[in-house]
Design an enzyme around this catalytic site. Structure first.
Site, PDB file in Angstrom:
ATOM      1  N   CYS A 106       0.861  -1.182   0.000  1.00  8.66           N
ATOM      2  CA  CYS A 106       0.000   0.000   0.000  1.00  8.66           C
ATOM      3  C   CYS A 106       0.896   1.230   0.000  1.00  8.66           C
ATOM      4  CB  CYS A 106      -0.904  -0.020   1.230  1.00  8.66           C
ATOM      5  SG  CYS A 106      -2.011   1.397   1.361  1.00  8.66           S
ATOM      6  N   CYS A 113      -3.025  15.292   3.486  1.00 14.12           N
ATOM      7  CA  CYS A 113      -4.155  15.191   2.564  1.00 14.12           C
ATOM      8  C   CYS A 113      -5.086  16.383   2.754  1.00 14.12           C
ATOM      9  CB  CYS A 113      -4.915  13.889   2.812  1.00 14.12           C
ATOM     10  SG  CYS A 113      -6.240  13.561   1.636  1.00 14.12           S
ATOM     11  N   CYS A 117     -11.132  13.698   5.713  1.00 10.40           N
ATOM     12  CA  CYS A 117     -12.171  12.756   6.100  1.00 10.40           C
ATOM     13  C   CYS A 117     -12.136  12.569   7.617  1.00 10.40           C
ATOM     14  CB  CYS A 117     -11.963  11.420   5.399  1.00 10.40           C
ATOM     15  SG  CYS A 117     -12.116  11.521   3.596  1.00 10.40           S
ATOM     16  N   CYS A 120      -9.969   9.638   9.193  1.00  6.96           N
ATOM     17  CA  CYS A 120      -8.624   9.393   8.670  1.00  6.96           C
ATOM     18  C   CYS A 120      -7.570  10.225   9.383  1.00  6.96           C
ATOM     19  CB  CYS A 120      -8.586   9.694   7.171  1.00  6.96           C
ATOM     20  SG  CYS A 120      -6.967   9.456   6.409  1.00  6.96           S
ATOM     21  N   GLY A 158      -2.799  10.438   1.428  1.00  4.40           N
ATOM     22  CA  GLY A 158      -3.089  11.335   0.312  1.00  4.40           C
ATOM     23  C   GLY A 158      -4.207  10.854  -0.591  1.00  4.40           C
ATOM     24  N   SER A 190      -7.256   4.021  -5.198  1.00  4.05           N
ATOM     25  CA  SER A 190      -8.408   4.358  -4.361  1.00  4.05           C
ATOM     26  C   SER A 190      -8.596   5.865  -4.305  1.00  4.05           C
ATOM     27  CB  SER A 190      -8.194   3.806  -2.948  1.00  4.05           C
ATOM     28  OG  SER A 190      -9.259   4.173  -2.101  1.00  4.05           O
TER      29      SER A 190
END
Length: 351
Positions: A106, A113, A117, A120, A158, A190
């Site tokens: 990953c 970012c 959210c 997150c 990110g 994603s």
């Protein structure tokens, strides 16, 4: 000392421009690409089928640009979280996840970012900068398990579509004949869903696509994911309906299941309604708690009931196994811990 430009992350076209500018033969670009992406050398000196003179020319302003992780944490389940430091001193994370005959890495696409959210940890850091293709590929290039990887997912720190030029450059190198020669089926990107990025990605890449969904109700999704305000999930689904996902590309939706928030069958029924007729799958994910966020993961019994309802009503669903819970499993946790440790160290030096 003049800062040198990394060769890692350069496409064949960019390498051709470099060798032409240096007065080197055109075929040298292909040789350099082979040394980088096939043989994975750590220095220009190792590119022995280039003449000594051409290697010296190249070394004046260029370097391979690979750098090893600065820290790692190993889980009892075999998962490894790697911490990388960029040349600017920022931290990013990659996670190696072994699972039977699969070995997935990953990778991150940004430092921090902008999406913020609620669930997150990376979003809590705020946005610092986007990674270059070299910094994205270095996460693959420099992990010890690089030669055993079967899959790469852009699900780290990110938002990939907020850095699409560099992400697409990295994807080209991973799938091109001059690069890693990977099938696009080995790569998943994603996104929370950015309109221009989504449309461009669908046109320019054949890699798999995963959409962060987390609620079928736009008003609630907006609370969890502010990006919903600019591009709603209903609009996104309509765009996705125009594309054929039945052959090479796979479409999946990521759904973190929060206790008492989105885990009842009302939500499952609405998901079936929203995605009806779309060739896709649903990945149900248990929530990893993060500091100062009033959300918690639901119990396994509720997740199984949720999965079974979706599958019984035509929406294939799986429950993603939780991995690495003993090593700052949530995305952004390790880099945040490193930043906080350095901040405390600097503060202590002032007293």
């Amino acid at each position: 000392m003049t800062k040198k430009t990394p060769l890692l992350g350069k496409t064949l076209g960019e390498l051709k421009a470099i060798v032409q500018d240096l007065g080197m033969p055109k075929f040298t670009a292909g040789q350099i690409a082979s040394w980088l992406y096939d043989k994975k050398v750590s220095s220009i000196e190792e590119m022995t089928n280039l003449s000594l003179k051409n290697r010296e020319r190249l070394m004046e302003n260029y370097e391979v640009g690979a750098s090893a992780p600065v820290h790692e944490m190993r889980s009892v389940d075999g998962t490894v979280k790697y911490l990388f430091c960029t040349p600017e001193g920022d931290y990013i994370e990659s996670v190696y996840i072994p699972d039977d005959d699969r070995a997935t890495l990953c990778v991150s696409s940004q430092v921090g970012c902008k999406m913020n959210c609620k669930f997150c940890m990376t979003g809590k850091q705020g946005y610092t900068t986007s990674l270059t293709a070299a910094q994205i590929l270095n996460q693959i290039y420099s992990v010890p398990e690089r030669d055993t990887l079967t899959n790469v997912v852009f699900m780290g720190m990110g938002e990939p579509f907020d850095n699409l030029d560099e992400v697409l450059r990295a994807l080209e190198i991973l799938t091109a004949d001059y690069g890693y020669k990977w099938s696009p089926k080995r790569i998943t990107v994603s996104t929370v869903g950015l309109r221009k990025g989504l449309e461009r990605f669908l046109e320019e890449s054949d890699c798999h696509l995963a959409i962060s969904l987390h609620s079928p109700f736009p008003s609630q999704r907006r609370e969890l994911m502010p990006a919903e305000k600019a591009f709603s999930i209903t609009e996104m689904v309509e765009i996705l309906r125009r594309y054929d996902f039945s052959k090479q590309r796979r479409l999946s939706f990521e759904y973190i299941v929060f206790k008492g928030v989105n885990d009842s069958l009302i939500y499952a029924k609405e998901l079936v309604k929203l995605l009806r007729g779309l060739d896709c799958r649903m990945n149900l994910i248990r929530f990893h708690a993060i500091p100062n966020v009033d959300l918690e993961g639901t119990d396994m019994e509720s997740m199984i009931a949720f999965r079974d309802y979706l599958t019984q009503h035509g929406l294939f669903a799986t429950i993603r196994a939780s991995r690495g819970e003993d090593i700052f499993a949530a995305c952004g946790m390790l880099s945040t811990a490193q930043q906080q440790a350095e901040k405390k160290e600097k503060e202590s030096e002032t007293f």
